[in-house]
Design an enzyme around this catalytic site. Structure first.
Site, PDB file in Angstrom:
ATOM      1  N   ASN A   7       0.826  -1.127  -0.095  1.00 54.67           N
ATOM      2  CA  ASN A   7      -0.017  -0.012   0.082  1.00 54.67           C
ATOM      3  C   ASN A   7       0.920   1.323  -0.058  1.00 54.67           C
ATOM      4  O   ASN A   7       1.845   1.391   0.767  1.00 54.67           O
ATOM      5  CB  ASN A   7      -1.011   0.028   1.251  1.00 54.67           C
ATOM      6  N   HIS A  10       1.099   6.249   1.824  1.00 58.54           N
ATOM      7  CA  HIS A  10       1.838   7.259   2.758  1.00 58.54           C
ATOM      8  C   HIS A  10       3.193   7.669   2.059  1.00 58.54           C
ATOM      9  O   HIS A  10       3.703   8.708   2.642  1.00 58.54           O
ATOM     10  CB  HIS A  10       2.317   6.630   3.968  1.00 58.54           C
ATOM     11  N   HIS A  43      -5.587   3.678  -1.777  1.00 55.81           N
ATOM     12  CA  HIS A  43      -6.803   4.133  -1.142  1.00 55.81           C
ATOM     13  C   HIS A  43      -7.313   5.345  -1.511  1.00 55.81           C
ATOM     14  O   HIS A  43      -6.506   6.586  -1.030  1.00 55.81           O
ATOM     15  CB  HIS A  43      -6.759   4.199   0.452  1.00 55.81           C
ATOM     16  N   ARG A  45      -9.369   8.393  -0.876  1.00 53.89           N
ATOM     17  CA  ARG A  45     -10.053   8.674   0.095  1.00 53.89           C
ATOM     18  C   ARG A  45     -10.855   9.852  -0.419  1.00 53.89           C
ATOM     19  O   ARG A  45     -10.736  10.664  -1.129  1.00 53.89           O
ATOM     20  CB  ARG A  45      -9.454   9.055   1.647  1.00 53.89           C
ATOM     21  N   ARG A  49      -6.669  12.848   1.045  1.00 57.81           N
ATOM     22  CA  ARG A  49      -5.870  13.400   1.865  1.00 57.81           C
ATOM     23  C   ARG A  49      -4.287  12.827   1.331  1.00 57.81           C
ATOM     24  O   ARG A  49      -3.331  13.516   1.799  1.00 57.81           O
ATOM     25  CB  ARG A  49      -6.099  12.947   3.368  1.00 57.81           C
ATOM     26  N   GLU A  70      -8.634   0.825  -3.170  1.00 54.86           N
ATOM     27  CA  GLU A  70      -9.309   0.767  -1.917  1.00 54.86           C
ATOM     28  C   GLU A  70     -10.205   2.085  -1.803  1.00 54.86           C
ATOM     29  O   GLU A  70      -9.553   3.066  -2.085  1.00 54.86           O
ATOM     30  CB  GLU A  70      -8.222   0.782  -0.894  1.00 54.86           C
ATOM     31  N   THR A 101      -8.296   3.620   8.580  1.00 58.74           N
ATOM     32  CA  THR A 101      -9.491   2.771   8.410  1.00 58.74           C
ATOM     33  C   THR A 101      -9.420   1.847   9.751  1.00 58.74           C
ATOM     34  O   THR A 101      -8.745   0.986  10.218  1.00 58.74           O
ATOM     35  CB  THR A 101      -9.391   1.750   7.378  1.00 58.74           C
ATOM     36  N   GLU A 151     -10.989  -9.256   3.292  1.00 57.33           N
ATOM     37  CA  GLU A 151      -9.955  -8.910   3.654  1.00 57.33           C
ATOM     38  C   GLU A 151     -10.232  -8.747   5.435  1.00 57.33           C
ATOM     39  O   GLU A 151     -11.217  -7.927   5.672  1.00 57.33           O
ATOM     40  CB  GLU A 151      -9.269  -7.714   3.228  1.00 57.33           C
ATOM     41  N   HIS A 187      -3.848  -4.646   7.982  1.00 57.00           N
ATOM     42  CA  HIS A 187      -3.830  -3.409   8.711  1.00 57.00           C
ATOM     43  C   HIS A 187      -2.755  -3.608  10.164  1.00 57.00           C
ATOM     44  O   HIS A 187      -3.010  -4.514  10.824  1.00 57.00           O
ATOM     45  CB  HIS A 187      -5.172  -3.058   9.243  1.00 57.00           C
ATOM     46  N   GLY A 209       1.094  -1.416   4.367  1.00 59.38           N
ATOM     47  CA  GLY A 209       1.507  -0.175   3.899  1.00 59.38           C
ATOM     48  C   GLY A 209       2.334   0.577   5.004  1.00 59.38           C
ATOM     49  O   GLY A 209       3.460   0.678   4.736  1.00 59.38           O
TER      50      GLY A 209
HETATM   51  N1  PXP Z   1      -5.995  -2.908   4.146  1.00 57.60           N
HETATM   52  C1  PXP Z   1      -6.862  -2.037   4.338  1.00 57.60           C
HETATM   53  C2  PXP Z   1      -8.181  -2.381   3.811  1.00 57.60           C
HETATM   54  C3  PXP Z   1      -6.654  -0.762   4.721  1.00 57.60           C
HETATM   55  O1  PXP Z   1      -7.603   0.186   4.936  1.00 57.60           O
HETATM   56  C4  PXP Z   1      -5.249  -0.558   5.191  1.00 57.60           C
HETATM   57  C5  PXP Z   1      -4.803   0.865   5.655  1.00 57.60           C
HETATM   58  O2  PXP Z   1      -4.949   1.529   4.736  1.00 57.60           O
HETATM   59  C6  PXP Z   1      -4.091  -1.758   4.843  1.00 57.60           C
HETATM   60  C7  PXP Z   1      -4.570  -2.856   4.581  1.00 57.60           C
HETATM   61  C8  PXP Z   1      -2.671  -1.157   5.180  1.00 57.60           C
HETATM   62  O3  PXP Z   1      -2.616  -1.198   6.614  1.00 57.60           O
HETATM   63  P1  PXP Z   1      -1.209  -0.541   7.130  1.00 57.60           P
HETATM   64  O4  PXP Z   1      -0.968   0.811   6.383  1.00 57.60           O
HETATM   65  O5  PXP Z   1      -1.469  -0.126   8.691  1.00 57.60           O
HETATM   66  O6  PXP Z   1      -0.275  -1.365   6.800  1.00 57.60           O
END
Ligand code: PXP
Length: 243
Positions: A7, A10, A43, A45, A49, A70, A101, A151, A187, A209
């Protein structure tokens, strides 16, 4: 083999901090794909952002690995995804004031609306994933509305990796199999907590991510991805040997 989806949100967060074009999340995605990412997640949003519309378009044009879009389950996003036609869409809950999220999608509580949106996405040839808390009832509802993938939100386990949370994830993984859905998870995952998540039965993909992008500051993205893939492979192997 468990696929690793990287992901890149960031990278865009850092870019946007100064309002310019550097660092470019699309360049990061291409680098990640050259160094072992099996897919890229971004993602878009509602408040834009981090990732922006133009980033999604460029990712779609330039990536050769699968793109996972996403998004919130809104009409605006579904229309955009149907035009873009990424490999997959992951539907997530979204609140403007949240930092990330924070919980899974309440599929059970909004089945009629989600069923219609899932159908539109599938008609456009997009594989549909639902980001849910590890609750069998949410997984059953995801299957009922036509979802192809769930997921599992690993945030609670990542925050406090205890046996009870792990058992919840295992029960959810078994339910996913029973309802015939493909299993993904993500996540809050790090080198330390990813191993036991990688041991979930039937797991096909992890989406990671924030930690990877943070590690990339110290080690570079290729090294961070390589180490994460090793931790995933080790976790999956341990499971294969029943540990
Ligand atoms: N999966 C989903 C559906 C998410 O919303 C996120 C965060 O954007 C992630 C995975 C990745 O999470 P993290 O950035 O904490 O690794």
């Amino acid at each position: 083999m468990i696929r690793l989806g990287v992901n890149i949100d960031h990278v865009a967060t850092v870019r946007n901090a100064r309002g310019g074009i550097h660092p470019d999340p699309v360049a990061a995605a291409l680098l990640a794909a050259r160094h072992g990412a099996d897919g890229i997640t971004a993602h878009l949003r509602e408040d834009r952002r981090h990732i922006r519309d133009e980033d999604m378009k460029r990712l779609r044009q330039e990536l050769s690995v699968p793109l996972n879009f996403e998004m919130a389950a809104t009409d605006e996003m579904v229309t955009m995804a149907c035009a873009l036609r990424p490999h997959a869409c992951c539907l997530v809950p979204e609140r403007r004031e949240e930092v990330t999220t924070e919980g899974g999608l309440d599929v059970l509580g909004q089945q009629a609306d989600l069923r219609e949106k899932v159908a539109r996405l599938k008609e456009a040839g997009i594989r549909v994933s639902l980001f849910v808390d590890p609750e069998p009832a949410q997984i059953e509802a995801s299957a009922r509305i036509g979802g192809q993938v769930v997921e599992l939100h690993t945030g609670a386990y990542a925050h406090d990796p205890d046996e009870k949370e792990l058992a919840r994830l295992h029960a959810a993984a078994r339910a996913t199999e029973v309802f015939g859905l493909e299993l993904h998870a993500g996540h809050g995952l790090t080198y330390t907590n990813v191993g036991r998540v990688a041991g979930l039965p039937g797991l096909r993909e992890l989406n990671i991510g924030h930690f990877l992008i943070g590690e990339a500051i110290f080690l570079g993205l290729p090294v961070a991805i390589s180490r994460m893939k090793q931790e995933i492979a080790t976790g999956a192997l341990f499971k294969a040997f029943g540990q």
